[in-house]
Design an enzyme around this catalytic site. Sequence first.
Site, PDB file in Angstrom:
ATOM      1  N   TRP A   1      -9.447   0.109   0.971  1.00  0.00           N
ATOM      2  CA  TRP A   1     -10.549   0.694   1.744  1.00  0.00           C
ATOM      3  C   TRP A   1     -10.102   1.755   2.748  1.00  0.00           C
ATOM      4  O   TRP A   1     -10.741   1.953   3.771  1.00  0.00           O
ATOM      5  CB  TRP A   1     -11.367  -0.402   2.434  1.00  0.00           C
ATOM      6  CG  TRP A   1     -11.903  -1.390   1.462  1.00  0.00           C
ATOM      7  CD1 TRP A   1     -13.018  -1.237   0.680  1.00  0.00           C
ATOM      8  CD2 TRP A   1     -11.339  -2.663   1.118  1.00  0.00           C
ATOM      9  NE1 TRP A   1     -13.180  -2.345  -0.124  1.00  0.00           N
ATOM     10  CE2 TRP A   1     -12.170  -3.235   0.124  1.00  0.00           C
ATOM     11  CE3 TRP A   1     -10.224  -3.373   1.554  1.00  0.00           C
ATOM     12  CZ2 TRP A   1     -11.915  -4.490  -0.435  1.00  0.00           C
ATOM     13  CZ3 TRP A   1      -9.965  -4.614   0.989  1.00  0.00           C
ATOM     14  CH2 TRP A   1     -10.801  -5.160   0.009  1.00  0.00           C
ATOM     15  N   HIS A   2      -9.013   2.448   2.432  1.00  0.00           N
ATOM     16  CA  HIS A   2      -8.514   3.494   3.319  1.00  0.00           C
ATOM     17  C   HIS A   2      -8.716   4.875   2.703  1.00  0.00           C
ATOM     18  O   HIS A   2      -7.915   5.776   2.905  1.00  0.00           O
ATOM     19  CB  HIS A   2      -7.036   3.261   3.641  1.00  0.00           C
ATOM     20  CG  HIS A   2      -6.774   1.985   4.362  1.00  0.00           C
ATOM     21  ND1 HIS A   2      -5.509   1.446   4.504  1.00  0.00           N
ATOM     22  CD2 HIS A   2      -7.619   1.114   4.988  1.00  0.00           C
ATOM     23  CE1 HIS A   2      -5.590   0.300   5.183  1.00  0.00           C
ATOM     24  NE2 HIS A   2      -6.867   0.092   5.474  1.00  0.00           N
ATOM     25  N   TYR A   3      -9.776   5.039   1.944  1.00  0.00           N
ATOM     26  CA  TYR A   3     -10.021   6.340   1.307  1.00  0.00           C
ATOM     27  C   TYR A   3     -10.374   7.389   2.356  1.00  0.00           C
ATOM     28  O   TYR A   3     -10.899   7.085   3.432  1.00  0.00           O
ATOM     29  CB  TYR A   3     -11.108   6.233   0.241  1.00  0.00           C
ATOM     30  CG  TYR A   3     -12.372   5.508   0.648  1.00  0.00           C
ATOM     31  CD1 TYR A   3     -13.373   6.154   1.354  1.00  0.00           C
ATOM     32  CD2 TYR A   3     -12.563   4.166   0.312  1.00  0.00           C
ATOM     33  CE1 TYR A   3     -14.531   5.497   1.720  1.00  0.00           C
ATOM     34  CE2 TYR A   3     -13.725   3.498   0.674  1.00  0.00           C
ATOM     35  CZ  TYR A   3     -14.705   4.168   1.374  1.00  0.00           C
ATOM     36  OH  TYR A   3     -15.861   3.513   1.747  1.00  0.00           O
TER      37      TYR A   3
ATOM     38  N   LYS B   1       0.859  -1.186   0.000  1.00  0.00           N
ATOM     39  CA  LYS B   1       0.000   0.000   0.000  1.00  0.00           C
ATOM     40  C   LYS B   1       0.892   1.232   0.000  1.00  0.00           C
ATOM     41  O   LYS B   1       1.836   1.312   0.779  1.00  0.00           O
ATOM     42  CB  LYS B   1      -0.894  -0.009   1.241  1.00  0.00           C
ATOM     43  CG  LYS B   1      -1.534   1.334   1.576  1.00  0.00           C
ATOM     44  CD  LYS B   1      -2.125   1.346   2.982  1.00  0.00           C
ATOM     45  CE  LYS B   1      -2.475   2.750   3.424  1.00  0.00           C
ATOM     46  NZ  LYS B   1      -3.040   2.800   4.790  1.00  0.00           N
TER      47      LYS B   1
END
Length: 576
Positions: free
Chosen positions: A512-514, A412
């Site tokens: 899913w870390h927006y 990431k």
Amino acid sequence: MDLQCTLIGAILPWILLFHGFVHSEKAPYNTFVKEATSAPAVLYYDYITIGGGTCGCPLAASLSQGARVLVLERGGSPYDNPNISDIANFASTLSDTSPTSPAQQFISEDGVFNTRARVLGGGSALNAGFYTRASTAYVKKAGWNETLVKQSYEWVEKLVAFKPPLLGWQSAVRNGLLEVGVLPNNGFTYDHVDGTKVGGTIFDGEGHRHTAADLLQYANPTRITVYLHATVHKILFTFNSNGTGRARANCVIFKDAMGVEHRAYLTKNSKNEIIVSAGAIGSPQLLMLSGIGPAEQLKAHGIKMVLDQPIVGLGMADNPMNALFVPSPSPVEMSLIQVVGITKFGSYVEAASGLDFAYFLGQMLSRDTGLLVNQSDQHYFTVLPVEATNEAAQAIDSVADIILRGGVILEKVTGPLSTGHLELRSTDPNDNPAVTFNYFNEPEDLNKCVQGMNTIIDVINSEGFSEFRYRSVPVQALINWMLNLPLNSRRRHASAAISLEQFCIDTVMTIWHYHGGCQVGTVVDRDYKVLGVDALRVIDGSTFLGSPGTNPQATVMMLGRYMGQKIMHERYSHGS
């Protein structure tokens, strides 16, 4: 919609991999969590929290120690949904496209499949469970009080954080990271420090998930009400008697599951507030629906403007994730994220393993691509054309016992630097807005991805990881394999000579870390008060300038507790 469902079905294995499972149990409270259908037509509270998610639950629990608090959650309970609580039905949760599904799917304008939570506890009820704090530098840059931050993390950790068991696959990834130079070995720690570490998890020793909803155990049950399936449509404001001057938030319009409208008002006290904690998608969307946003966009949707705020919806960012699936000759445990390599160049390397992912991946491969068979170290894998996949499908069935073993190693990109924007599609709060993240727009993000992928390749080739890889399968074959999976809706280059830069672009996924859309300094101040209006705050990941730590959920929960404490201190420092 049929196409979207088809695409979501294709990506489901990835979602299955990085989301954990919830233990079937009764909620630790039963007096103040109710269906919104039981709510009166008009309500009055000191604080109205919109969103009972990862931040909203600890925030509301903290506020309830000194004031009357209403929480409006558009989803249901994580405790009584069998698809969430029962591991056997977990896939059904993520493929459920019903209006009340706890996992609301959307596809960004970049063509990347994504999910937003719609359940009490928010993303903590759906995610991979990894628990890690933000770095000291992040805390200082945010301007937070370090002592109160530490106390807030510890408050959260008493109920929801645990030390994970480290078994074979995760141990091998850790050994590989250390071998290739992601040093030092920091052992088990919640802290964010360079090197390789084992982080915390919200799964306990029996594998049962603990979510932000559990933090409502801290609430004063006589001062809090949580309504489920309560969809907020807009926030209403009052103005001076002549209709001019500064707007003040004073009411929330929400509808229950039957479509009946309710109105929640702030009680008459200058210190009372409405707090939006609807997440990085929901918070900027709700501000716009309430008349705070870019004037042209509001006008286009017939929304009466309260405040022309062109920055609402800007700064949207999503940490790009890329991964390699590694089939294993040895059995692997079911594991979600436990080990992380925090590199000095700005990429985080993590891993997960388990049967569910491998099974579905195998099914996808049998339909869509060739198989890694009859490989040697001297020959790279060549992607089979569609016409040749029937034979490959038969081959995959013959080695199903092999395909059912394996896992992924992912990277990431920290930050990221690349940002995008959010725009309304309609005035229906149930609709997903249009979100563009602009993955890899900034060359530095792409460079970090390439370095991260090179680290993954080195780990796979390391001696420390050797037990869990086929030496006869070259990494290039794994790269080609990933290129043929329907990881997103982008057009990919199926070539053995593809560069890692192009691989990152073609196979980008979300982790899913927006975040962003209501950022500190442009939409809210450092106390999370919305600039230009009164009695309104936004407190959640939409305010972040960058994603904290390797995984943000710990910091999002901490922020709820932190701001709840601060607000209560402000409320009573000069009397209520």
